[in-house]
Structure formats: C-alpha cells, structure tokens
Design a protein around this motif. Structure first.
Motif, PDB file in Angstrom:
ATOM      1  N   UNK A 124       0.974  -1.131   0.114  1.00 20.36           N
ATOM      2  CA  UNK A 124       0.089  -0.004  -0.038  1.00 20.36           C
ATOM      3  C   UNK A 124       1.058   1.214   0.061  1.00 20.36           C
ATOM      4  N   UNK A 125       2.205   0.998   0.468  1.00 24.19           N
ATOM      5  CA  UNK A 125       3.106   2.268   0.512  1.00 24.19           C
ATOM      6  C   UNK A 125       4.096   2.100  -0.618  1.00 24.19           C
ATOM      7  N   UNK A 126       4.275   1.110  -1.145  1.00 28.79           N
ATOM      8  CA  UNK A 126       5.175   0.827  -2.482  1.00 28.79           C
ATOM      9  C   UNK A 126       4.583  -0.460  -3.348  1.00 28.79           C
ATOM     10  N   UNK A 127       3.548  -0.131  -4.471  1.00 28.70           N
ATOM     11  CA  UNK A 127       2.996  -1.289  -4.804  1.00 28.70           C
ATOM     12  C   UNK A 127       4.003  -2.327  -5.719  1.00 28.70           C
ATOM     13  N   UNK A 128       5.356  -1.912  -5.894  1.00 24.09           N
ATOM     14  CA  UNK A 128       6.226  -2.514  -6.433  1.00 24.09           C
ATOM     15  C   UNK A 128       7.158  -3.382  -5.448  1.00 24.09           C
ATOM     16  N   UNK A 129       7.033  -3.234  -4.321  1.00 24.11           N
ATOM     17  CA  UNK A 129       7.968  -3.939  -3.522  1.00 24.11           C
ATOM     18  C   UNK A 129       7.835  -5.453  -3.452  1.00 24.11           C
ATOM     19  N   UNK A 148       1.764 -12.206  -6.749  1.00 24.78           N
ATOM     20  CA  UNK A 148       3.112 -12.006  -7.214  1.00 24.78           C
ATOM     21  C   UNK A 148       4.106 -12.271  -6.076  1.00 24.78           C
ATOM     22  N   UNK A 149       3.891 -13.055  -5.057  1.00 25.20           N
ATOM     23  CA  UNK A 149       4.599 -13.353  -3.865  1.00 25.20           C
ATOM     24  C   UNK A 149       5.169 -14.780  -4.157  1.00 25.20           C
ATOM     25  N   UNK A 150       6.731 -14.744  -3.909  1.00 23.55           N
ATOM     26  CA  UNK A 150       7.232 -15.999  -4.030  1.00 23.55           C
ATOM     27  C   UNK A 150       7.066 -16.845  -2.705  1.00 23.55           C
ATOM     28  N   UNK A 151       7.010 -18.142  -2.710  1.00 22.39           N
ATOM     29  CA  UNK A 151       6.782 -19.012  -1.460  1.00 22.39           C
ATOM     30  C   UNK A 151       7.953 -19.861  -1.441  1.00 22.39           C
ATOM     31  N   UNK A 152       8.537 -19.771  -0.131  1.00 26.42           N
ATOM     32  CA  UNK A 152       9.742 -20.843   0.382  1.00 26.42           C
ATOM     33  C   UNK A 152       9.257 -21.615   1.347  1.00 26.42           C
ATOM     34  N   UNK A 153       9.674 -22.839   1.284  1.00 26.18           N
ATOM     35  CA  UNK A 153       8.873 -23.647   2.476  1.00 26.18           C
ATOM     36  C   UNK A 153      10.156 -24.017   3.320  1.00 26.18           C
ATOM     37  N   UNK A 154       9.704 -23.984   4.761  1.00 22.10           N
ATOM     38  CA  UNK A 154      10.533 -24.648   5.756  1.00 22.10           C
ATOM     39  C   UNK A 154      10.869 -26.053   5.756  1.00 22.10           C
ATOM     40  N   UNK A 155      11.873 -26.526   6.201  1.00 24.62           N
ATOM     41  CA  UNK A 155      13.144 -25.905   6.572  1.00 24.62           C
ATOM     42  C   UNK A 155      13.727 -25.333   5.379  1.00 24.62           C
ATOM     43  N   UNK A 156      14.033 -24.381   5.523  1.00 16.52           N
ATOM     44  CA  UNK A 156      14.813 -23.379   4.374  1.00 16.52           C
ATOM     45  C   UNK A 156      15.984 -23.758   4.062  1.00 16.52           C
ATOM     46  N   UNK A 157      16.187 -24.199   2.412  1.00 18.06           N
ATOM     47  CA  UNK A 157      17.416 -24.240   1.767  1.00 18.06           C
ATOM     48  C   UNK A 157      18.045 -22.981   1.613  1.00 18.06           C
ATOM     49  N   UNK A 158      19.321 -22.913   2.232  1.00 14.46           N
ATOM     50  CA  UNK A 158      20.012 -21.855   2.290  1.00 14.46           C
ATOM     51  C   UNK A 158      20.258 -21.101   0.702  1.00 14.46           C
ATOM     52  N   UNK A 159      20.663 -22.117  -0.081  1.00 20.30           N
ATOM     53  CA  UNK A 159      21.064 -21.623  -1.550  1.00 20.30           C
ATOM     54  C   UNK A 159      19.862 -21.104  -2.188  1.00 20.30           C
ATOM     55  N   UNK A 210      16.299 -14.367  -2.911  1.00 19.38           N
ATOM     56  CA  UNK A 210      16.358 -12.996  -2.491  1.00 19.38           C
ATOM     57  C   UNK A 210      17.000 -12.127  -3.485  1.00 19.38           C
ATOM     58  N   UNK A 211      18.267 -12.715  -3.822  1.00 16.40           N
ATOM     59  CA  UNK A 211      19.035 -12.052  -4.883  1.00 16.40           C
ATOM     60  C   UNK A 211      18.234 -11.876  -6.302  1.00 16.40           C
ATOM     61  N   UNK A 212      17.595 -12.521  -6.528  1.00 16.31           N
ATOM     62  CA  UNK A 212      16.772 -12.304  -7.970  1.00 16.31           C
ATOM     63  C   UNK A 212      15.539 -11.391  -7.570  1.00 16.31           C
ATOM     64  N   UNK A 213      15.067 -11.385  -6.586  1.00 19.23           N
ATOM     65  CA  UNK A 213      13.846 -10.264  -6.384  1.00 19.23           C
ATOM     66  C   UNK A 213      14.511  -8.869  -6.118  1.00 19.23           C
TER      67      UNK A 213
END
Length: 132
Positions: A74-79, A100-111, A117-120
C-alpha cells in the motif's frame, strides 16, 4: 543498487529463526530490519521504505505475512515479497501467485533462500533503472 544498498524487512514470530535470517542476510551485505510481529513490521514499514519483504505466513494472534505484504504494497506497490512457511494450502498458494509473492518452504534451503532474495532484489533494481 546491490545487496549493500538494499533494505530488507524480515518478519517471523520465532526469535531464533528471525535472528538466523538476520545474520545470514547481514553477512550477504543487506541492511536488515527484523520484526517479531505483524504490528512491529507495520511500524517498521511506516518508518522506512523497504526493497524486499520476507514474511513468515503465520504470525502472532492469527496475523499473517500477507497482512505485512499488503501494508508494504500500500506504500510501495512494486516492493517484492517472499512468504516463508512450513505448509501452504492451495488457497495460500493461489493467493501468493495472484499477488506475485514467492513462497519458500521450511526448512529453508539456504541456497534457494539466497538466490530467491538476490533475484527479487535484482528484478526490482532492473525495473527501477528502466523507469529512470
């Protein structure tokens, strides 16, 4: 803008998980704001613009990461945003896809965590340069 200039909001109601995310991201050069609750995260969004939101799906008192993401957008539509969860129903996956939200599953694979994160962050920076 690279990791050193990117400000990431991380939200998780588990202090040890929150600390781990913060340490990993700071080691990668990100500026990190860590919030333990939906309320704290929304307060952080009111104070500083963020380049990426990383939110646990289930937060305190039945709040969800979607609430934080919606407030941030609502503050930054592109974040860009990443939702982290141990389990996601079809309803949650559909809602994340539509937003348009990525989903990562626990336990997190660090790579996978770091590459997502880097791609986003990279995509956000590229879209900013195209607008400039």
């Amino acid at each position: 803008m690279n990791a050193q200039n990117s400000h990431v909001l991380v939200v998780d109601d588990e202090p040890s998980v929150l600390l781990t995310y913060r340490m990993i991201l700071e080691q990668q050069g990100y500026k990190v704001t860590a919030s333990i609750s939906c309320k704290d995260a929304i307060a952080a969004l009111e104070q500083d613009p963020m380049d990426l939101l990383i939110c646990d799906l289930s937060l305190e008192q039945k709040h969800t990461g979607f609430e934080v993401i919606e407030h941030g957008r609502s503050r930054d539509a592109t974040v860009p945003a990443i939702l982290v969860t141990g389990y996601a129903s079809k309803e949650v996956m559909d809602k994340a896809e539509q937003a348009g939200v990525a989903v990562l599953f626990k336990p997190i694979d660090i790579n996978e965590f770091l590459s997502t994160i880097s791609q986003k962050v990279r995509s956000r920076n590229e879209s900013r340069h195209q607008k400039a």
